[in-house]
Design a protein around this motif. Structure first.
Motif, PDB file in Angstrom:
ATOM      1  N   ARG A 193       0.847  -1.187   0.000  1.00 67.20           N
ATOM      2  CA  ARG A 193       0.000   0.000   0.000  1.00 67.20           C
ATOM      3  C   ARG A 193       0.887   1.243   0.000  1.00 67.20           C
ATOM      4  NH1 ARG A 193      -4.579  -0.209   3.126  1.00 67.20           N
ATOM      5  NH2 ARG A 193      -3.646   0.992   4.779  1.00 67.20           N
TER       6      ARG A 193
ATOM      7  N   VAL B 183      -5.990  -4.271  14.357  1.00 67.61           N
ATOM      8  CA  VAL B 183      -7.005  -3.338  13.862  1.00 67.61           C
ATOM      9  C   VAL B 183      -8.397  -3.690  14.388  1.00 67.61           C
ATOM     10  CG1 VAL B 183      -8.072  -2.364  11.822  1.00 67.61           C
ATOM     11  CG2 VAL B 183      -5.639  -2.836  11.826  1.00 67.61           C
TER      12      VAL B 183
ATOM     13  N   SER C 170     -11.499   7.848  12.152  1.00 71.77           N
ATOM     14  CA  SER C 170     -10.590   7.403  11.106  1.00 71.77           C
ATOM     15  C   SER C 170      -9.627   6.352  11.658  1.00 71.77           C
ATOM     16  CB  SER C 170      -9.797   8.619  10.616  1.00 71.77           C
ATOM     17  OG  SER C 170      -9.599   8.513   9.256  1.00 71.77           O
ATOM     18  N   GLY C 171      -9.431   5.288  10.904  1.00 68.61           N
ATOM     19  CA  GLY C 171      -8.444   4.281  11.303  1.00 68.61           C
ATOM     20  C   GLY C 171      -8.923   3.274  12.320  1.00 68.61           C
TER      21      GLY C 171
ATOM     22  N   GLY D   7     -10.815   0.793  11.566  1.00 72.71           N
ATOM     23  CA  GLY D   7     -10.983  -0.497  10.899  1.00 72.71           C
ATOM     24  C   GLY D   7     -12.345  -0.712  10.262  1.00 72.71           C
ATOM     25  N   LYS D   8     -13.018   0.368   9.904  1.00 72.74           N
ATOM     26  CA  LYS D   8     -14.320   0.216   9.253  1.00 72.74           C
ATOM     27  C   LYS D   8     -14.155  -0.399   7.861  1.00 72.74           C
ATOM     28  CE  LYS D   8     -15.154   4.641   9.498  1.00 72.74           C
ATOM     29  NZ  LYS D   8     -13.873   5.117  10.037  1.00 72.74           N
ATOM     30  N   SER D   9     -13.197   0.156   7.108  1.00 73.27           N
ATOM     31  CA  SER D   9     -12.973  -0.379   5.760  1.00 73.27           C
ATOM     32  C   SER D   9     -12.497  -1.827   5.827  1.00 73.27           C
ATOM     33  CB  SER D   9     -11.946   0.459   5.006  1.00 73.27           C
ATOM     34  OG  SER D   9     -12.381   1.786   4.905  1.00 73.27           O
ATOM     35  N   VAL D  10     -11.647  -2.126   6.807  1.00 72.90           N
ATOM     36  CA  VAL D  10     -11.154  -3.500   6.949  1.00 72.90           C
ATOM     37  C   VAL D  10     -12.321  -4.449   7.196  1.00 72.90           C
ATOM     38  CG1 VAL D  10      -9.754  -5.022   8.385  1.00 72.90           C
ATOM     39  CG2 VAL D  10      -8.874  -2.786   7.741  1.00 72.90           C
TER      40      VAL D  10
ATOM     41  N   GLN E 132     -13.881   3.472  -0.957  1.00 74.54           N
ATOM     42  CA  GLN E 132     -13.725   4.811  -0.410  1.00 74.54           C
ATOM     43  C   GLN E 132     -13.152   5.760  -1.461  1.00 74.54           C
ATOM     44  OE1 GLN E 132     -11.875   4.451   3.365  1.00 74.54           O
ATOM     45  NE2 GLN E 132     -11.851   6.621   3.771  1.00 74.54           N
TER      46      GLN E 132
ATOM     47  N   GLU F 250     -18.000   5.234   2.826  1.00 72.26           N
ATOM     48  CA  GLU F 250     -18.040   6.693   2.793  1.00 72.26           C
ATOM     49  C   GLU F 250     -18.557   7.234   1.460  1.00 72.26           C
ATOM     50  OE1 GLU F 250     -14.574   8.456   4.462  1.00 72.26           O
ATOM     51  OE2 GLU F 250     -14.466   6.968   6.044  1.00 72.26           O
TER      52      GLU F 250
HETATM   53  N1  LIG Z   1      -4.074  -4.175   3.656  1.00 74.53           N
HETATM   54  C1  LIG Z   1      -3.594  -3.601   4.775  1.00 74.53           C
HETATM   55  N2  LIG Z   1      -2.339  -3.842   5.190  1.00 74.53           N
HETATM   56  C2  LIG Z   1      -1.868  -3.293   6.321  1.00 74.53           C
HETATM   57  N3  LIG Z   1      -2.558  -2.460   7.106  1.00 74.53           N
HETATM   58  C3  LIG Z   1      -3.814  -2.162   6.752  1.00 74.53           C
HETATM   59  C4  LIG Z   1      -4.397  -2.716   5.557  1.00 74.53           C
HETATM   60  N4  LIG Z   1      -5.660  -2.246   5.463  1.00 74.53           N
HETATM   61  C5  LIG Z   1      -5.843  -1.428   6.516  1.00 74.53           C
HETATM   62  N5  LIG Z   1      -4.745  -1.376   7.310  1.00 74.53           N
HETATM   63  C6  LIG Z   1      -4.620  -0.626   8.564  1.00 74.53           C
HETATM   64  O1  LIG Z   1      -5.774  -0.844   9.325  1.00 74.53           O
HETATM   65  C7  LIG Z   1      -6.151   0.311  10.027  1.00 74.53           C
HETATM   66  C8  LIG Z   1      -7.613   0.613   9.792  1.00 74.53           C
HETATM   67  O2  LIG Z   1      -7.807   0.950   8.438  1.00 74.53           O
HETATM   68  P1  LIG Z   1      -9.215   1.226   7.797  1.00 74.53           P
HETATM   69  O3  LIG Z   1      -8.964   1.598   6.386  1.00 74.53           O
HETATM   70  O4  LIG Z   1     -10.137   0.100   8.049  1.00 74.53           O
HETATM   71  O5  LIG Z   1      -9.713   2.486   8.609  1.00 74.53           O
HETATM   72  P2  LIG Z   1     -11.116   3.195   8.493  1.00 74.53           P
HETATM   73  O6  LIG Z   1     -11.852   2.942   9.755  1.00 74.53           O
HETATM   74  O7  LIG Z   1     -11.793   2.815   7.234  1.00 74.53           O
HETATM   75  O8  LIG Z   1     -10.695   4.723   8.483  1.00 74.53           O
HETATM   76  P3  LIG Z   1     -11.157   5.893   7.460  1.00 74.53           P
HETATM   77  O9  LIG Z   1     -12.379   6.502   8.057  1.00 74.53           O
HETATM   78  O10 LIG Z   1     -10.025   6.855   7.492  1.00 74.53           O
HETATM   79  O11 LIG Z   1     -11.377   5.296   6.134  1.00 74.53           O
HETATM   80  C9  LIG Z   1      -5.209   1.406   9.566  1.00 74.53           C
HETATM   81  O12 LIG Z   1      -4.256   1.595  10.585  1.00 74.53           O
HETATM   82  C10 LIG Z   1      -4.548   0.860   8.325  1.00 74.53           C
HETATM   83  O13 LIG Z   1      -3.237   1.297   8.246  1.00 74.53           O
END
Ligand SMILES: Nc1ncnc2c1ncn2[C@@H]1O[C@H](COP(=O)(O)OP(=O)(O)OP(=O)(O)O)[C@@H](O)[C@H]1O
Ligand SMILES: [Mg+2]
Lengths: 258, 255
Positions: A222, B32, B52-53, B55-58, B101, B180
């Motif tokens: 990434r 996460v 932010s961060g 882990g919603k996207s994860v 996103q 989002e």
């Molecule tokens: N493929 C990956 N490899 C390593 N780390 C990851 C990966 N995907 C996400 N992360 C880490 O997981 C954490 C959460 O990421 P995520 O994208 O889920 O946040 P989010 O809740 O969607 O935030 P945002 O509102 O900013 O989108 C972050 O610290 C990110 O660096």
């Protein structure tokens, strides 16, 4: 809880090798799917091959030209100027053009593919393709690798032809040799046994270029800086592979008696 | 492939299309997700709020199998996502729409080709008129009929997002996962997108998970809301319930 685990280098090397083998399996499994992406394949041949033609053509011509001029004084000393066409033809076709063109293609194609797939990976386009039911290996990887497999040999042949013309131009700077005489001499020395191994070799070069470019791009990390890393390491590994394959090819052709 | 849980409907209880149980995921030392439990019911809009961060996207990437969890299980239409074969996973993914996103448009293709891509490859449509009709219809829906022959690089951030939305909606999935959908859009477009999400539910009976920081969007779309923080779900309820929550973190999203 979770801690940074130290992984020794040799394990990383094995892991990398294992990943490459798996990637190759995925490539081969996807070639033989019926919904082959012909249009994309043709587009890639155009993008990868046709657009490299000017570079390859100029290189081929100059290599032939320069080789002839460099050989001339020495050959003259031995009174063997008439051997120049043969010498140039054999060395161009057997070794110099395949390797130089492959290295140039590694610089142009492998970095291009690595950067393109790397940036698609970073901007989640590959994932988007995967979740929408598309097959990114088939659409992105298979087409690019096959385009390299087809185009690198063709480009090499073109470079060889232009190299001979360059050599002809070189000979004609100092003395006058007729076209027929020149090409007659050149081709009497080149046998079928010279052409085939060199052609087969370039197919492997093409595969190495496409495969390494796709692997590095497709597996980039990434973050935008990883796009640069992918492009860069694609060129380095592809060039290394080309040298290794060339070494193996020499041993093989000698052992087989060509 | 087996079908949705019909047996689970008992006296008014809704059937769940997505069930997540004890989901945990780490990247190296970065823990996460710790323990995520959630259910998405049929024809429901579930809004997830979170910093932010967190882990919603994860989380939603685990739902479509783009990431594999370390612990826990993710069940979609009664199938455990990480146990599916490649072909079954592909078949499942066709039933799920995923808005990234970033929009994730294919930037070597025009908008038309971006929208054609899933139609030709997933629905295997061949008829040019039919394809064109669907594309025009969906572009009309996201309010960008003029963008059809543009390249993604010629579009603004908000336009890309809307095209991304169109590309996801064009397959008429049964579940939509919006990451989002309105971030970076002006209030008017945001409202239109929120209403579009709502109409997807009404017209096509789609069940959706909507990740957002946009309270206005949540207000329009949410049937039920979750708040996520540091890898866990810390609150659940309707929009009004959460708005009047005593908890500081939950409350702060609404200000
Ligand atoms: N493929 C990956 N490899 C390593 N780390 C990851 C990966 N995907 C996400 N992360 C880490 O997981 C954490 C959460 O990421 P995520 O994208 O889920 O946040 P989010 O809740 O969607 O935030 P945002 O509102 O900013 O989108 C972050 O610290 C990110 O660096
Ligand atoms: Mg996110």
């Amino acid at each position: 809880m979770a801690q940074e685990i130290y992984i020794p280098t040799y394990k990383k090397v094995f892991e990398e090798a294992g990943n490459q083998v798996l990637f190759m399996f995925r490539f081969f499994r996807n070639i033989f799917r019926f919904d082959f992406e012909w249009n994309e394949m043709i587009r890639q041949c155009y993008m990868i091959g046709y657009k490299s033609f000017p570079l390859v053509a100029i290189t081929g011509f100059i290599v032939g030209f320069v080789m002839t001029l460099q050989a001339e004084p020495t050959m003259k000393e031995f009174g063997a100027e008439s051997y120049i066409p043969r010498m140039v033809a054999v060395s161009l076709i057997r070794e110099i053009c395949p390797v130089i063109i492959a290295l140039i293609c590694a610089g142009k194609m492998a970095s291009g593919i690595g950067a393109e797939l790397g940036s698609m990976k970073v901007t989640e386009q590959v994932e988007a393709m995967e979740v929408s039911g598309g097959n990114p290996i088939q659409y992105l990887v298979v087409t690019r690798i096959l385009a390299c497999v087809f185009m690198v040999p063709l480009l090499t042949i073109a470079a060889e032809a232009l190299g001979l013309m360059g050599s002809y131009a070189g000979v004609n700077i100092t003395g006058h040799v007729s076209t027929t005489l020149f090409f007659n001499k050149a081709f009497t020395s080149v046998s079928f046994g010279d052409l085939i191994p060199s052609f087969v070799k370039t197919i492997f070069f093409g595969f190495a270029i496409g495969f390494v470019g796709c692997y590095k791009g497709y597996n980039s990390d990434r973050g935008t800086e990883s796009v640069g890393i992918a492009a860069n390491s694609a060129v380095v590994s592809a060039s290394l592979w080309i040298i290794v394959i060339d070494g193996i090819a020499v041993q093989l052709t000698n052992a087989l008696g060509y | 492939m087996s079908n949705t849980t019909k047996s689970k409907i008992k006296g008014g209880e809704q059937e769940a299309v997505i069930k997540i149980n004890g989901l945990a995921k780490s990247f190296g030392a970065n823990e996460v997700l710790k323990d995520i439990n959630l259910e998405l019911h049929k024809e429901e809009n579930l809004v997830i709020l979170g910093k932010s961060g967190t882990g919603k996207s994860v989380t939603i990437k685990c739902i479509v199998g783009l990431l594999t969890q370390d612990k826990g299980n993710v069940t979609v239409f009664d199938e455990e996502v990480d146990k599916l074969s490649e072909d079954d996973l592909k078949a499942l993914r066709i039933r799920i729409g995923f808005l990234f996103q970033s929009g994730a448009l294919y930037d070597s293709m025009t908008v038309r080709e971006n929208l054609e891509f899933p139609l030709r490859r997933v629905l295997k449509l061949k008829d040019k008129n039919d394809i064109d009709k669907r594309i025009e219809e969906i572009l009309e829906g996201v309010g960008l009929p003029d963008a059809i022959d543009k390249m993604p690089s010629e579009l603004s951030g908000g336009m890309r997002k809307r095209i991304g939305l169109a590309r996801t909606m064009i397959l008429k999935p049964e579940i939509m996962l919006y990451d989002e959908p309105t971030t970076g859009l002006d209030p008017i477009t945001s409202k239109e997108i929120s209403e579009l999400i709502q109409s997807m539910k009404k017209n096509y009976h789609v069940s959706s998970i909507i990740i957002t920081h946009d309270i206005a969007c949540a207000k329009i779309t949410a049937d039920r809301m979750l708040v996520m923080d540091s890898g866990k779900i810390i609150a659940e309820g309707s929009f009004d319930e959460l708005e009047n929550s005593k908890e500081k973190l939950v409350n702060s999203f609404f200000k």
